[in-house]
Scaffold this motif. Sequence first.
Motif, PDB file in Angstrom:
ATOM      1  N   ASP A  50      49.989  20.339  41.655  1.00 25.86           N
ATOM      2  CA  ASP A  50      51.338  21.222  41.829  1.00 25.86           C
ATOM      3  C   ASP A  50      52.364  21.157  40.710  1.00 25.86           C
ATOM      4  O   ASP A  50      53.495  22.035  40.584  1.00 25.86           O
ATOM      5  CB  ASP A  50      52.127  21.089  43.084  1.00 25.86           C
ATOM      6  N   GLU A  51      52.171  20.442  39.690  1.00 27.31           N
ATOM      7  CA  GLU A  51      52.995  20.388  38.316  1.00 27.31           C
ATOM      8  C   GLU A  51      53.197  21.809  37.703  1.00 27.31           C
ATOM      9  O   GLU A  51      54.504  22.131  37.395  1.00 27.31           O
ATOM     10  CB  GLU A  51      52.744  19.128  37.279  1.00 27.31           C
ATOM     11  N   ILE A  52      51.956  22.417  37.614  1.00 25.31           N
ATOM     12  CA  ILE A  52      52.103  23.795  36.754  1.00 25.31           C
ATOM     13  C   ILE A  52      53.103  24.675  37.735  1.00 25.31           C
ATOM     14  O   ILE A  52      53.813  25.485  37.089  1.00 25.31           O
ATOM     15  CB  ILE A  52      50.825  24.293  36.531  1.00 25.31           C
ATOM     16  N   LEU A  53      52.792  24.837  39.053  1.00 29.11           N
ATOM     17  CA  LEU A  53      53.414  25.591  39.848  1.00 29.11           C
ATOM     18  C   LEU A  53      54.960  24.971  39.734  1.00 29.11           C
ATOM     19  O   LEU A  53      55.749  26.204  39.751  1.00 29.11           O
ATOM     20  CB  LEU A  53      52.924  25.768  41.277  1.00 29.11           C
ATOM     21  N   ALA A  54      55.276  24.057  39.904  1.00 30.20           N
ATOM     22  CA  ALA A  54      56.591  23.647  39.568  1.00 30.20           C
ATOM     23  C   ALA A  54      57.519  24.238  38.421  1.00 30.20           C
ATOM     24  O   ALA A  54      58.353  24.442  38.423  1.00 30.20           O
ATOM     25  CB  ALA A  54      56.865  21.957  39.875  1.00 30.20           C
ATOM     26  N   LEU A  55      56.650  23.779  37.314  1.00 28.01           N
ATOM     27  CA  LEU A  55      57.135  24.230  35.795  1.00 28.01           C
ATOM     28  C   LEU A  55      57.384  25.816  36.037  1.00 28.01           C
ATOM     29  O   LEU A  55      58.358  26.321  35.425  1.00 28.01           O
ATOM     30  CB  LEU A  55      56.169  24.020  34.911  1.00 28.01           C
ATOM     31  N   PHE A  56      56.554  26.429  36.532  1.00 27.48           N
ATOM     32  CA  PHE A  56      56.749  28.046  36.518  1.00 27.48           C
ATOM     33  C   PHE A  56      57.862  28.290  37.252  1.00 27.48           C
ATOM     34  O   PHE A  56      58.559  29.374  37.211  1.00 27.48           O
ATOM     35  CB  PHE A  56      55.546  28.840  37.235  1.00 27.48           C
ATOM     36  N   ARG A  57      58.213  27.735  38.562  1.00 29.37           N
ATOM     37  CA  ARG A  57      59.193  28.143  39.371  1.00 29.37           C
ATOM     38  C   ARG A  57      60.618  27.735  38.709  1.00 29.37           C
ATOM     39  O   ARG A  57      61.474  28.739  38.968  1.00 29.37           O
ATOM     40  CB  ARG A  57      59.211  27.212  40.788  1.00 29.37           C
ATOM     41  N   GLU A  58      60.628  26.729  37.864  1.00 29.31           N
ATOM     42  CA  GLU A  58      61.773  26.148  37.055  1.00 29.31           C
ATOM     43  C   GLU A  58      62.065  27.219  36.073  1.00 29.31           C
ATOM     44  O   GLU A  58      63.402  27.591  35.694  1.00 29.31           O
ATOM     45  CB  GLU A  58      61.482  24.915  36.508  1.00 29.31           C
ATOM     46  N   GLN A  59      61.197  27.822  35.203  1.00 28.95           N
ATOM     47  CA  GLN A  59      61.182  28.467  34.148  1.00 28.95           C
ATOM     48  C   GLN A  59      61.104  30.082  34.365  1.00 28.95           C
ATOM     49  O   GLN A  59      61.895  30.784  33.619  1.00 28.95           O
ATOM     50  CB  GLN A  59      60.144  28.157  33.006  1.00 28.95           C
ATOM     51  N   TYR A  60      60.393  30.543  35.470  1.00 29.92           N
ATOM     52  CA  TYR A  60      60.444  31.908  35.728  1.00 29.92           C
ATOM     53  C   TYR A  60      60.868  32.571  36.950  1.00 29.92           C
ATOM     54  O   TYR A  60      61.112  33.640  37.074  1.00 29.92           O
ATOM     55  CB  TYR A  60      59.098  32.328  35.472  1.00 29.92           C
ATOM     56  N   ALA A  61      60.952  31.512  38.026  1.00 27.26           N
ATOM     57  CA  ALA A  61      61.182  32.157  39.278  1.00 27.26           C
ATOM     58  C   ALA A  61      61.928  31.519  40.218  1.00 27.26           C
ATOM     59  O   ALA A  61      62.027  31.224  41.428  1.00 27.26           O
ATOM     60  CB  ALA A  61      59.476  32.024  40.208  1.00 27.26           C
ATOM     61  N   THR A  62      63.166  30.951  39.734  1.00 21.19           N
ATOM     62  CA  THR A  62      64.062  30.202  40.520  1.00 21.19           C
ATOM     63  C   THR A  62      64.677  31.018  41.751  1.00 21.19           C
ATOM     64  O   THR A  62      65.021  30.497  42.518  1.00 21.19           O
ATOM     65  CB  THR A  62      65.475  29.797  39.659  1.00 21.19           C
TER      66      THR A  62
END
Length: 69
Positions: A50-62
Amino acid sequence: MGAARDLVHDYQHVIADVTMVMGSKGVFDVVVDGRTLYSKHETGRHAEPDEILALFREQYATDVTPYER
């Protein structure tokens, strides 16, 4: 491959393009809309679950609600 599947499923409404780059010596990069989200080459390790999903949420989808699973 689970990372790309999860990104496309959860955020298909905000992602135009997902590219997974795999190569020799264990190269594994995830590129979203032309920008590197995760690079095993740069970090020297595999992504955690789930690290990649978490990175995406942080950078693109807050402020974006993912699609239901």
